[in-house]
Write an enzyme that holds these catalytic residues in place. Structure first.
Site, short mmCIF file in Angstrom:
data_model
loop_
_atom_site.label_atom_id
_atom_site.label_comp_id
_atom_site.label_asym_id
_atom_site.label_seq_id
_atom_site.Cartn_x
_atom_site.Cartn_y
_atom_site.Cartn_z
N ASP A 40 55.76 14.34 -9.15
CA ASP A 40 55.80 14.05 -10.65
C ASP A 40 55.76 12.34 -10.56
O ASP A 40 56.38 11.60 -9.88
CB ASP A 40 57.42 14.08 -11.04
N HIS A 104 55.26 24.40 -16.63
CA HIS A 104 55.73 23.57 -15.41
C HIS A 104 57.13 23.53 -15.13
O HIS A 104 58.18 23.65 -16.11
CB HIS A 104 55.11 22.23 -15.48
#
Length: 142
Positions: A40, A104
């Site tokens: 991320d 996600h």
């Protein structure tokens, strides 16, 4: 039709679709024909990972069961690798989809006990209120 154009526009503007297509660079952990696991770029904890569906979809619970379970199984595999690599107390999993409207899974390695991603509801609901909600939810499961 209008729906297709609308969906096409969403995909054209979707940062995760751009990442999947290679238009935006990322740090890839794993990739197969259906999914991409990456670090991320905006973590709230060290080692935070994302598991992305390569297919643009807005809501995880609208996915076909096969796609849904394969993403969760991949998230488990990535979480185990995060655990082995970074040694958090545990890795937490969240599927929300508010920041980016593309399915996600967020994997949050937690290094301190009691990690809270969201504050608890105040005031706390009563047992009666929770029981009423549970009954309504149960009724809608059919």
């Amino acid at each position: 039709g209008a729906l297709e154009d609308s969906e096409g526009d969403k995909m054209a503007d979707c940062v995760f679709c751009k990442i999947v297509q290679g238009a935006i660079p990322c740090a890839t952990i794993y990739e197969d024909k259906d999914a991409l696991a990456i670090m991320d770029a905006f973590p709230v904890t060290r080692g935070q990972g994302l598991v992305l569906s390569k297919q643009h979809a807005s809501y995880a619970f609208d996915l076909e069961d096969k796609t849904y379970t394969s993403l969760l199984l991949l998230a488990k595999k990535i979480a185990k690798a995060l655990d082995k690599t970074l040694h958090p107390l545990r890795t937490c999993l969240v599927i929300e989809g508010f920041d980016v409207d593309h399915v996600h899974i967020k994997l949050y390695p937690s290094y301190t006990p009691g990690l809270r991603l969201y504050p608890p509801l105040e005031p706390r609901p009563s047992v009666e209120e929770l029981t009423q909600q549970a009954a309504q939810i149960t009724k809608n499961m059919s």
